[in-house]
Design an enzyme around this catalytic site. Structure first.
Site, PDB file in Angstrom:
ATOM      1  N   GLU A 293       1.197  34.329  -1.353  1.00  0.00           N
ATOM      2  CA  GLU A 293       0.694  33.106  -0.019  1.00  0.00           C
ATOM      3  C   GLU A 293      -0.457  33.954   0.542  1.00  0.00           C
ATOM      4  O   GLU A 293      -0.379  34.937   0.740  1.00  0.00           O
ATOM      5  CB  GLU A 293       1.788  32.584   0.641  1.00  0.00           C
ATOM      6  CG  GLU A 293       2.956  32.462   0.037  1.00  0.00           C
ATOM      7  CD  GLU A 293       2.877  30.966  -0.591  1.00  0.00           C
ATOM      8  OE1 GLU A 293       1.774  30.415  -0.470  1.00  0.00           O
ATOM      9  OE2 GLU A 293       3.457  30.755  -1.549  1.00  0.00           O
ATOM     10  N   CYS A 327      -2.404  32.674   9.107  1.00  0.00           N
ATOM     11  CA  CYS A 327      -2.886  32.133   7.941  1.00  0.00           C
ATOM     12  C   CYS A 327      -2.850  30.502   8.323  1.00  0.00           C
ATOM     13  O   CYS A 327      -3.722  29.779   7.887  1.00  0.00           O
ATOM     14  CB  CYS A 327      -2.019  32.249   6.850  1.00  0.00           C
ATOM     15  SG  CYS A 327      -0.195  32.103   7.153  1.00  0.00           S
TER      16      CYS A 327
HETATM   17  P1  NAD Z   1      -4.846  41.923   3.194  1.00  0.00           P
HETATM   18  O1  NAD Z   1      -5.046  41.057   1.900  1.00  0.00           O
HETATM   19  O2  NAD Z   1      -5.908  42.681   3.718  1.00  0.00           O
HETATM   20  O3  NAD Z   1      -3.436  42.808   3.096  1.00  0.00           O
HETATM   21  C1  NAD Z   1      -2.292  42.539   2.753  1.00  0.00           C
HETATM   22  C2  NAD Z   1      -1.711  43.666   2.136  1.00  0.00           C
HETATM   23  O4  NAD Z   1      -2.154  44.064   0.970  1.00  0.00           O
HETATM   24  C3  NAD Z   1      -1.490  44.889   3.089  1.00  0.00           C
HETATM   25  O5  NAD Z   1      -0.447  45.782   2.975  1.00  0.00           O
HETATM   26  C4  NAD Z   1      -2.551  45.746   2.300  1.00  0.00           C
HETATM   27  O6  NAD Z   1      -2.564  47.054   2.508  1.00  0.00           O
HETATM   28  C5  NAD Z   1      -2.221  45.427   1.014  1.00  0.00           C
HETATM   29  N1  NAD Z   1      -3.448  45.756  -0.017  1.00  0.00           N
HETATM   30  C6  NAD Z   1      -4.959  45.780   0.158  1.00  0.00           C
HETATM   31  N2  NAD Z   1      -5.556  46.026  -1.119  1.00  0.00           N
HETATM   32  C7  NAD Z   1      -4.382  46.142  -1.937  1.00  0.00           C
HETATM   33  C8  NAD Z   1      -4.517  46.570  -3.385  1.00  0.00           C
HETATM   34  N3  NAD Z   1      -5.399  46.816  -4.256  1.00  0.00           N
HETATM   35  N4  NAD Z   1      -3.235  46.831  -3.999  1.00  0.00           N
HETATM   36  C9  NAD Z   1      -2.017  46.583  -3.202  1.00  0.00           C
HETATM   37  N5  NAD Z   1      -1.983  46.261  -2.025  1.00  0.00           N
HETATM   38  C10 NAD Z   1      -3.224  46.018  -1.389  1.00  0.00           C
HETATM   39  O7  NAD Z   1      -4.462  40.857   4.407  1.00  0.00           O
HETATM   40  P2  NAD Z   1      -4.109  41.123   5.878  1.00  0.00           P
HETATM   41  O8  NAD Z   1      -5.235  41.288   6.659  1.00  0.00           O
HETATM   42  O9  NAD Z   1      -2.816  42.246   6.085  1.00  0.00           O
HETATM   43  O10 NAD Z   1      -3.515  39.542   6.276  1.00  0.00           O
HETATM   44  C11 NAD Z   1      -4.277  38.641   6.662  1.00  0.00           C
HETATM   45  C12 NAD Z   1      -4.440  37.739   5.295  1.00  0.00           C
HETATM   46  O11 NAD Z   1      -3.231  37.277   5.199  1.00  0.00           O
HETATM   47  C13 NAD Z   1      -5.101  36.415   5.869  1.00  0.00           C
HETATM   48  O12 NAD Z   1      -6.006  36.018   4.873  1.00  0.00           O
HETATM   49  C14 NAD Z   1      -4.055  35.355   5.937  1.00  0.00           C
HETATM   50  O13 NAD Z   1      -4.609  34.096   5.827  1.00  0.00           O
HETATM   51  C15 NAD Z   1      -2.978  35.868   5.013  1.00  0.00           C
HETATM   52  N6  NAD Z   1      -1.855  35.313   5.285  1.00  0.00           N
HETATM   53  C16 NAD Z   1      -1.331  34.353   4.534  1.00  0.00           C
HETATM   54  C17 NAD Z   1      -0.161  33.728   4.679  1.00  0.00           C
HETATM   55  C18 NAD Z   1       0.616  32.572   4.159  1.00  0.00           C
HETATM   56  O14 NAD Z   1       1.741  32.276   4.172  1.00  0.00           O
HETATM   57  N7  NAD Z   1      -0.250  31.958   3.229  1.00  0.00           N
HETATM   58  C19 NAD Z   1       0.787  34.596   5.905  1.00  0.00           C
HETATM   59  C20 NAD Z   1       0.377  35.522   6.706  1.00  0.00           C
HETATM   60  C21 NAD Z   1      -1.049  35.676   6.298  1.00  0.00           C
END
Ligand code: NAD
Length: 541
Positions: A293, A327
């Protein structure tokens, strides 16, 4: 012998405390906040139930006061990533062979622990570490986690009960096998409940996980892990692996037993994971289930039959609660010209009362954004919008990072429905409004549908039924969670299953049975009671 066929009845959502001044709850949370502010927690990795300290450490600070250290944390290296996979695989057999009702009992115990004993701990750590007000922490870290744990047990009983037909000659059944291997769970910073659900939904169905939590939410994630352990989660079922995402993925995504990824976060990160999985396809024993998501560019659309006070309230709450870092947060709005003056005045009146401040100051409805990177990105969007001719910032627009990552709730009015801040996810307290001519309702719906690559949440405000239904139809794929006369945030488990499609993810609907079905690989078993003899069919005679 336990031979009961057990059903978890449909629960009701956990009641939300109001935390009003003078209440016992208010006194307790203030005490817990003081205690957590006055200590520095040392956060280890937890692999196979054992705490591991690598000595390579980072710091967790308060977003509202970045000089204030709340915790130090230990980072995984490739070695610990490998150990976490081994621990998950080792724990798998005993865990999946446990009666599902026993797994559900552990989840329900965790829900009770959070509802009673640890409500203050989990709320305070979410407030301090992730910069949430008490109300935002309560609806996320307490109530939504409890709901996920209880509702998923009910959904699991619905899934396990679903069986194929049998007849007099044979008995047919479906065995809901967990996936073969381990599941990689990757959680975002913004919801403690998502971190909980990414792991427990998968574990409930008999899988084991390697969990990479977001660094900026490690304090609440660590407490969560401890609560799961106290609830009786056996060692190795969830393996807590703080660290650098890329480094951890480089080990996990190359493992032949990777059975699935349960991800929530940005679209860019999910795309990276998906690409890496595609590149490694030949290595895996099964096709990994990819459930992600991701981001949103969520809208509020008003027809000229809407009520300005309702619209303004939805915009202020939908766009600025938790500083727009949901989000589902509204970040673009389409308002007919006839309603704009009244709507604008009411937005400005309401926002005059919304001043960012510390989470321990309960009079503040909004606080700071999560970290400096987010602060700089969001301010970059605001500053670039300022330069665009015809664009007006009608309130907010300033940031101050001297003490915390504070950005004022900002409303931009644009003459261009395709301007950057109408199209891209900003993930901060920024709402962009396009005022459209009243007689261009249908055309503007089409613009709204085609504006952004995302399709997560959106709302229509209308008191004209035909206009409302036209919006429902034209915006069918623009939002996986669509609201009528309400703000587009605040989905509740069991009531509004959550997820969107297009660039917003795989739409596997967290908070419903649909998500749980992704974590099983059903086996159909047919038992013939008296096997036939002789190969000829009657038509052959
Ligand atoms: P992000 O993508 O920066 O990070 C998410 C997770 O991925 C973190 O734990 C991060 O350390 C990890 N990560 C980053 N690069 C990685 C890689 N190469 N391999 C493995 N893990 C990796 O997102 P964020 O800043 O934590 O959250 C915000 C984003 O999440 C926004 O885009 C928001 O819309 C989305 N979000 C979506 C929902 C939904 O249900 N659709 C809910 C909450 C947040």
């Amino acid at each position: 012998m336990n031979n009961a066929i057990y059903n978890f009845r449909e629960p009701v959502n956990e009641p939300v405390y109001d935390w009003s001044k003078g209440s016992v709850e208010r006194e307790m949370i203030e005490k817990e906040l003081r205690e957590q502010e006055n200590k520095i927690v040392d956060i280890p990795l937890i692999i196979g139930g054992k705490e591991i300290r690598t000595g390579i450490t980072g710091k967790i600070t308060k977003p509202t006061d970045h000089g204030h250290v709340l915790a130090t944390w230990h980072m995984a290296t490739e070695k610990e990533a490998g150990l976490a996979i081994e621990a998950a695989l080792k724990a798998k057999d005993a865990w999946m062979n446990l009666a599902w009702m026993e797994r559900a009992a552990i989840m329900n115990r965790a829900a009770e622990l959070i509802s009673k004993r640890y409500r203050y701990v989990i709320n305070a750590s979410t407030m301090l570490g992730q910069g949430k007000s008490i109300h935002q922490a309560e609806i996320d870290a307490a109530c939504e986690i409890i709901d996920f744990l209880r509702f998923n047990s009910h959904f699991a009983s619905v899934i396990y009960r679903e069986q194929p037909l049998s007849d007099n000659q044979s008995i047919n059944r479906i065995e809901y096998r967990p996936l073969e291997g381990f599941v990689f769970t990757v959680s975002p910073f913004n919801f403690t409940s998502i971190a909980a659900n990414l792991n427990t939904s998968v574990a409930l169905m008999g899988n084991t996980t390697v969990w990479k939590p977001a660094t900026t939410s490690l304090l609440s994630s660590y407490y969560l892990m401890k609560i799961f352990m106290e609830a009786g989660l056996p060692d190795g079922v969830i393996n807590f692996l703080p660290g650098q995402g890329q480094l951890i993925s480089s080990v996990v995504l190359k493992h032949p037993d990777l059975a699935g990824i349960h991800f929530t976060g940005s679209n860019a990160t999910f795309n990276t994971l998906w690409k890496q999985v595609s590149e490694n396809l030949a290595l895996y024993r099964s096709y990994p289930r990819l459930v992600g998501e991701t981001g949103g560019k969520d809208f509020i659309f008003a027809h000229n039959s809407a009520v300005p006070a309702e619209l303004a309230t939805a915009i202020v709450r939908g766009a600025f609660e938790y500083q727009g870092q949901k989000c589902s947060a509204a970040s673009r709005a389409y308002i007919p010209a006839s309603l704009w003056p009244a709507t604008r005045d009411q937005i400005l009146d309401m926002l005059a009362d919304v001043v960012p401040g510390d989470v321990t100051d309960f009079s503040c409805q909004v606080n700071a954004v999560i970290d400096e990177k987010a602060f700089d990105t969001i301010m970059g969007y605001i500053n670039r919008a300022r330069e665009v001719p015809g664009t007006e910032i009608i309130t907010g627009g300033r940031g101050d990072k001297s003490k915390g990552w504070f950005i004022e709730p900002t409303v931009i009015v644009t003459p261009d429905p395709h301007s950057v801040t109408m199209e891209e996810e900003i993930f901060g307290p920024v709402m962009t409004i396009y005022v459209y001519p009243d007689d261009k309702y249908s055309e503007t719906l089409a613009i709204c549908d085609a504006t952004s690559p995302y399709g997560l949440t959106g709302s229509i405000f209308s008191n004209d039924k035909y206009a409302m239904i036209e919006a429902c139809r034209k915006l069918r794929y623009a939002a996986g969670n669509f609201y009528i006369n309400d703000k587009p945030t605040g989905a509740m488990v069991g009531q509004q299953p959550f997820g969107g499609s297009r660039a917003s993810g795989t739409n596997d609907k967290a908070g419903s049975y649909l998500n749980l079905t992704r974590w099983v690989s059903p086996r159909t078993v047919k038992e013939t009671l008296i096997p036939v003899t002789g190969f000829r069919y009657p038509y052959m005679d």
